[in-house]
Design a protein around this motif. Structure first.
Motif, short mmCIF file in Angstrom:
data_model
loop_
_atom_site.label_atom_id
_atom_site.label_comp_id
_atom_site.label_asym_id
_atom_site.label_seq_id
_atom_site.Cartn_x
_atom_site.Cartn_y
_atom_site.Cartn_z
N ARG A 28 93.91 22.58 61.70
CA ARG A 28 93.93 21.13 61.46
C ARG A 28 92.72 20.70 60.64
N MET A 58 88.93 25.48 76.44
CA MET A 58 89.81 25.62 75.29
C MET A 58 90.37 27.03 75.26
N GLU A 59 91.68 27.13 75.09
CA GLU A 59 92.32 28.43 74.92
C GLU A 59 92.17 28.88 73.48
N SER A 75 94.37 29.89 71.40
CA SER A 75 95.38 29.30 70.51
C SER A 75 95.00 27.88 70.13
N GLU A 76 94.34 27.16 71.02
CA GLU A 76 93.89 25.80 70.72
C GLU A 76 92.76 25.82 69.70
N LEU A 77 91.87 26.80 69.82
CA LEU A 77 90.80 26.95 68.84
C LEU A 77 91.39 27.23 67.46
N TYR A 78 92.40 28.09 67.41
CA TYR A 78 93.06 28.39 66.15
C TYR A 78 93.72 27.14 65.58
N GLN A 79 94.41 26.38 66.41
CA GLN A 79 95.07 25.15 65.97
C GLN A 79 94.04 24.15 65.43
N LEU A 80 92.88 24.05 66.09
CA LEU A 80 91.82 23.17 65.63
C LEU A 80 91.34 23.58 64.24
#
Length: 162
Positions: A19, A8-9, A11-16
């Motif tokens: 959400r 996981m990048e 930015s993906e952790l932040y998006q998670l």
């Protein structure tokens, strides 16, 4: 994809995280109430810490004091909170939930996250959903409990060039 299949990048952790916050707000009916996320955080903090000073709310929520003050004014305008000068220090403003909002908050907080997450994860089978819900509960235990919130975006010092 499953955890073992990819890294996981950030930015993906932040998006998670964003959400999950949206799912929680939806599950507690924040959109029906037409409240901003900052106002929600102030209400949540007042539920846990009645009759609090604005500065103390800011420290606990990680919101800027000006944002807390703006939220308090908005919530007071809706008759959701009361404000009063602190008798010990007249420069401070104490804020508390009205009794009607405290009662409504108790009912909303009683809703379990499993229901909202089950709806959000409707496309996965029961076994995988149970695994994911258990993993989220464990992450909460490890990353949230006993860790005070940190103000965003100033959560980390910028690297210094030496």
């Amino acid at each position: 994809m499953y955890l073992g299949e990819m890294e996981m990048e950030m930015s993906e952790l932040y998006q998670l995280g964003r959400r999950l916050a949206e799912i929680a707000l939806e599950g507690m009916g924040a959109h029906e109430l037409n409240i901003a996320p900052g106002e929600f955080l102030v209400l949540q903090d007042l539920f846990l810490h009645p009759r609090s000073a604005v500065g103390d709310i800011a420290k606990r929520t990680g919101l800027a004091q000006s944002r807390v003050s703006t939220s308090v004014r908005s919530l007071a305008g809706r008759n959701w909170v009361t404000t009063a000068a602190d008798p010990a220090d007249g420069r401070k403003t104490l804020v508390d939930l009205t009794e009607a909002i405290r009662t409504a908050s108790e009912q909303r907080r009683a809703a379990h996250a499993d229901n909202a997450l089950t709806n959000a994860l409707a496309e996965v089978d029961d076994a995988e959903r149970d695994t994911l819900l258990s993993a989220l509960a464990r992450l909460h235990q490890l990353l949230v409990m006993d860790h005070p919130p940190r103000r965003f975006p100033g959560t980390a010092a910028l690297p210094t060039g030496r």
